[in-house]
Design a protein around this motif. Structure first.
Motif, mmCIF file in Angstrom:
data_model
loop_
_atom_site.group_PDB
_atom_site.id
_atom_site.type_symbol
_atom_site.label_atom_id
_atom_site.label_comp_id
_atom_site.label_asym_id
_atom_site.label_seq_id
_atom_site.Cartn_x
_atom_site.Cartn_y
_atom_site.Cartn_z
ATOM 1 N N TYR A 51 0.805 -1.220 0.000
ATOM 2 C CA TYR A 51 0.000 0.000 0.000
ATOM 3 C C TYR A 51 0.838 1.270 0.000
ATOM 4 O O TYR A 51 0.356 2.334 -0.391
ATOM 5 N N SER A 104 -3.007 6.086 -5.041
ATOM 6 C CA SER A 104 -4.458 6.146 -5.198
ATOM 7 C C SER A 104 -4.875 7.505 -5.745
ATOM 8 O O SER A 104 -4.540 8.536 -5.156
ATOM 9 N N LYS A 136 -7.775 8.572 -5.509
ATOM 10 C CA LYS A 136 -8.747 9.050 -4.525
ATOM 11 C C LYS A 136 -8.093 9.974 -3.504
ATOM 12 O O LYS A 136 -8.716 10.908 -3.011
ATOM 13 N N SER A 173 -2.074 4.772 -0.493
ATOM 14 C CA SER A 173 -3.458 4.383 -0.191
ATOM 15 C C SER A 173 -3.770 4.281 1.298
ATOM 16 O O SER A 173 -4.877 3.925 1.657
#
Length: 128
Positions: free
Chosen positions: A60, A65, A67, A73
């Motif tokens: 991760y 990301s 987002k 992330s």
């Protein structure tokens, strides 16, 4: 032992994809398939969950990301909020593991797994 290792590897892959640690899968595999005592299986499970979580954190940190504005992330606010409860639960679990007999730990573990499975299935029914 080889079967237990293969099953634990599959459980680690599934639990990693699902975002959970996998301890609820590792302990029964190690206790039933490998024939370990529940305390030993719990200790090995904690070690295995640590390995899975380290691998997840590394993945991760690498994965970006959109987002989060092309950042990693990991939501650090959620991690900071959940860590004290996690540490409290682990501390209580360690104390209970020392004082409770094995049959009670096994019963509580089975009840907890049944309850969490029931809750998960009910949540999925609501979403559908």
């Amino acid at each position: 032992m080889v079967r237990a290792g293969v099953l634990c590897f599959i459980a680690a892959a599934i639990s990693s994809a699902g975002g959970i640690g996998g301890g609820g899968l590792f302990v029964p595999i190690l206790a039933i398939i490998a024939g370990l005592q529940l305390e030993t299986a719990s200790s090995f499970s904690a070690f295995m969950v640590t390995g899975v979580s380290i691998a997840n954190v590394i993945c991760y940190l690498i994965i970006r990301s959109p987002k989060f504005g092309d950042e990693c992330s990991i939501d650090y606010d959620i991690a900071l909020l959940s860590e004290p409860c996690l540490l409290l639960g682990v501390s209580i679990g360690v104390i209970c593991n020392v004082f409770f007999p094995e049959w009670l730990i096994t019963t509580l573990f089975a009840v907890f797994l049944a309850w969490s499975t029931f809750k998960t299935c009910n949540n999925e029914k609501i979403k559908i």
